[in-house]
Design an enzyme around this catalytic site. Structure first.
Site, PDB file in Angstrom:
ATOM      1  N   GLY A   1     -13.895   0.620  -5.101  1.00 22.76           N
ATOM      2  CA  GLY A   1     -13.592   1.229  -3.889  1.00 22.76           C
ATOM      3  C   GLY A   1     -14.581   0.585  -2.729  1.00 22.76           C
ATOM      4  O   GLY A   1     -14.433  -0.511  -2.500  1.00 22.76           O
TER       5      GLY A   1
ATOM      6  N   ARG B   1       0.696  -1.243   0.099  1.00 18.82           N
ATOM      7  CA  ARG B   1      -0.187   0.003   0.057  1.00 18.82           C
ATOM      8  C   ARG B   1       0.827   1.013  -0.008  1.00 18.82           C
ATOM      9  O   ARG B   1       1.966   1.323   0.591  1.00 18.82           O
ATOM     10  CB  ARG B   1      -0.745   0.071   1.431  1.00 18.82           C
ATOM     11  CG  ARG B   1      -1.599   1.060   1.313  1.00 18.82           C
ATOM     12  CD  ARG B   1      -3.094   1.181   0.333  1.00 18.82           C
ATOM     13  NE  ARG B   1      -4.030   1.737   0.765  1.00 18.82           N
ATOM     14  CZ  ARG B   1      -4.918   2.235   0.192  1.00 18.82           C
ATOM     15  NH1 ARG B   1      -4.982   1.606  -1.057  1.00 18.82           N
ATOM     16  NH2 ARG B   1      -6.182   2.725   0.670  1.00 18.82           N
TER      17      ARG B   1
ATOM     18  N   SER C   1     -10.127  -0.637   0.925  1.00 19.21           N
ATOM     19  CA  SER C   1     -11.319  -1.703   1.120  1.00 19.21           C
ATOM     20  C   SER C   1     -10.994  -2.864   0.283  1.00 19.21           C
ATOM     21  O   SER C   1     -11.672  -3.761   0.195  1.00 19.21           O
ATOM     22  CB  SER C   1     -12.591  -0.994   0.294  1.00 19.21           C
ATOM     23  OG  SER C   1     -13.062   0.188   1.277  1.00 19.21           O
TER      24      SER C   1
ATOM     25  N   THR D   1      -9.585   0.543  -9.038  1.00 17.42           N
ATOM     26  CA  THR D   1      -8.638  -0.263  -8.667  1.00 17.42           C
ATOM     27  C   THR D   1      -8.786  -1.313  -9.682  1.00 17.42           C
ATOM     28  O   THR D   1      -9.701  -1.343 -10.494  1.00 17.42           O
ATOM     29  CB  THR D   1      -9.024  -0.736  -7.234  1.00 17.42           C
ATOM     30  OG1 THR D   1      -9.200   0.352  -6.341  1.00 17.42           O
ATOM     31  CG2 THR D   1      -8.578  -1.916  -6.653  1.00 17.42           C
TER      32      THR D   1
HETATM   33  N1  GLY Z   1      -8.321   3.054  -3.190  1.00 19.35           N
HETATM   34  C1  GLY Z   1      -9.355   2.186  -3.181  1.00 19.35           C
HETATM   35  C2  GLY Z   1      -9.260   1.295  -1.707  1.00 19.35           C
HETATM   36  O1  GLY Z   1      -8.067   1.033  -1.417  1.00 19.35           O
HETATM   37  O2  GLY Z   1     -10.198   0.769  -1.180  1.00 19.35           O
END
Ligand code: GLY
Length: 564
Positions: free
Chosen positions: A466, A100, A445, A373
């Site tokens: 998302g 991340r 998420s 994503t």
């Molecule tokens: N950017 C979307 C997530 O990480 O949930």
């Protein structure tokens, strides 16, 4: 007697015809015997599959697929973003990797607030200030170091070639380039290659990205975090008012994490742990719904929708309070997914009436102090499985494109809670646990998930979308487990979503019955059929008891299964 027999036969043939008419035959996805990749683009699935055909394992294929998505699917595939991987080795060992993005060293809790303490939302979504320190290249090299079996040039040269020779633009890509063209201009103050009017069937070449990949093949992970690429990236960002430094890049590390594990009936579910909320929320929802007989209520029927909605509402309320980067906040994961706690959370639930979100808060745990994503699933012929979700956050991330390097940068900083109680771009509310701090990872998420049944690999699954990621993964698993669908039908089935606040059930447009909406409204539920809300595209692989696998590639996108 003969007449009676004839009449019975006639009746039987009529009823068979009627039921065939009512229930379409199951649709199966790609079936293969050995290995498979299901991803957002055919090119990426093919490159990953070819790696496995040439003797590589699922982890080798992951390295190549991840980069091939950066070339062929710049909407979310990336070098300038981050992601999560959950894996299960053929010997049953499991694990998870967190790559991340992180907040830069110079970030502050209030960096997106104006002088009146109000959120300047665009600042965390568009342009250089929205960018978190990218983790993707560290992620693929961490996977390669631990599990890789082929030379890195064998994995990445086909990807560099793809960038140099170009990809064929699809109709959906053409539409997306058009949709975001004003924002590309706003973020970059200039035209960028993909705004040059590409149409479906045109070839889009990216020689700069090919050069970046070739330097990475030659110099390894340090090329991105300490080398020429790092310098180019930092100079570019700083020229655009960004705050990421060479020190930020040099300090970045991908981290191995313990996945979240829980049981749902006879399934053992292994999913992503914080800083993603995916595994915890999925676990909470599945444990809350486990006591109910969904099969009896039926797929997408009134009671099933109510039960899922009420569990989702409670889980998302907890998400907003308890979850953040585990290196910064203490998260009571075991309690949050325990049966006792979740029974207590479902107290007050009734099929007669909606529980309004205004009456729900996070659950009280004694002693506790206190977007776009893309997903791909891979199974190899040795029985290794991986599930990876990777992202730039919004579509094309911050929309900021580094011309010299050939890729987009994320806007992942928007996944922090800029101000407790204020929604982010997915409408998700956050609290202190997800406040901004230097080097902290923002809450996600993403829900890459692997499932075992009878101690054997059963499914690899995940999706973009998302805040709708968790509920889409949930429904697709239930479609197979409870409603007996094939993998492809489970992916195709219409989906809905609730996330505590705003207090509405979001339905995929034009796929649900108006009568159902009336029944839900009569029980106090708010209904929304907004086009954009459910943007998930589930990519999954189901392994049958005889070892054959079925791909579920989401046709809401250009997603494709390739295997052998
Ligand atoms: N950017 C979307 C997530 O990480 O949930």
């Amino acid at each position: 007697m003969k007449q009676l027999l004839f009449f019975l036969l006639l009746l039987l043939s009529f009823s068979c015809k009627t039921s065939t008419h009512e229930k379409p035959a199951p649709v199966k996805g790609l079936i293969t015997q050995n290995a498979m990749v299901v991803s957002a683009r055919q090119e990426a699935s093919k490159i990953g599959t070819d790696i496995m055909k040439n003797g590589g394992n699922a982890f080798d294929a992951m390295v190549a697929t991840e980069m091939a998505l950066a070339v062929s699917y710049p909407y979310a595939g990336n070098l300038g973003g981050g992601g999560f991987m959950v894996y299960r080795e053929s010997n049953g060992r499991i694990g998870a990797l967190d790559y991340r993005e992180k907040a830069p060293l110079a970030s502050t809790k209030d960096m997106y607030l104006d002088e009146n303490g109000e959120v300047i939302s665009k600042k965390s979504q568009l342009g250089a200030m929205a960018v978190g320190v990218p983790g993707t290249i560290a992620g693929i090299f961490e996977v390669y170091k631990k599990f890789g079996s082929l030379p890195i040039e064998d994995l990445l040269t086909p990807v560099a070639d793809l960038a140099r020779n170009g990809i064929i633009i699809t109709k959906k890509q053409e539409a997306r380039f058009e949709k975001y063209k004003d924002l590309f201009f706003e973020a970059n103050g200039d035209t960028i290659p993909i705004t040059s009017g590409y149409k479906a069937s045109d070839t889009l070449k990216n020689p700069k990205l090919a050069e970046t990949l070739e330097r990475i093949i030659k110099n390894g992970v340090d090329e991105f975090y300490r080398g020429e690429t790092a310098e180019k990236l930092v100079n570019f960002l700083q020229s655009r008012g960004g705050i990421i430094t060479m020190e930020d890049l040099a300090k970045y590390e991908a981290k191995w994490r313990e996945p979240v594990q829980f049981k749902y009936k006879d399934l053992n579910i292994i999913s992503m742990s914080p800083p993603s909320s995916g595994g915890v929320c999925l676990g909470q929802i599945m444990k809350m719904i486990e006591p109910y007989d969904l099969k009896q209520y039926g797929h997408n029927q009134l009671e099933t929708i109510q039960i899922l909605t009420e569990a989702e509402r409670r889980a998302y309320a907890d998400r907003s309070f308890y979850l953040g980067d585990p290196d910064f906040v203490e998260i009571p994961i075991d309690t949050l997914i325990s049966k006792e706690y979740l029974n207590y959370r479902m107290e007050g639930f009734s099929l007669d009436q909606a529980t309004l979100s205004s009456t729900i808060n996070c659950g009280i745990i004694p002693g506790y102090e206190s977007d776009e994503t893309t997903h791909y699933s891979i199974v190899d012929e040795y029985g290794n499985a991986i599930s990876v979700t990777t992202t730039l956050n919004g579509a094309y991330g911050s929309k900021l494109y580094v011309p010299e390097l050939g890729f987009f940068l994320n806007n992942e900083m928007d996944d922090f809670s800029a101000k407790p109680g204020e929604p982010n771009m997915f409408g998700l509310i956050g609290a202190e646990a997800n406040a901004i701090a230097p080097e902290k990872r923002m809450l996600s998420s993403m829900t890459p998930t692997i499932i075992e049944k009878d101690d054997k690999l059963w499914m690899s699954i995940g999706t973009p979308g998302g805040s709708t990621i968790i509920t889409s993964v949930l429904q697709t698993i239930l479609n197979v487990k409870e409603f007996g669908m094939t993998m492809q039908d489970a992916v195709n089935a219409p989906r809905f979503h609730h996330q505590w606040l705003p207090d509405s059930i979001y339905f995929e447009p034009n796929k649900f019955d108006q009568k159902l909406f009336k029944e839900l409204e009569a029980k106090g539920y708010n209904i929304s059929e907004k086009e954009s809300k459910i943007s998930s595209k589930v990519n999954s692989i189901l392994v049958y008891p005889n070892g054959t696998m079925e791909g579920g590639a989401d046709k809401r996108g250009d997603d494709t299964a390739v295997g052998y």
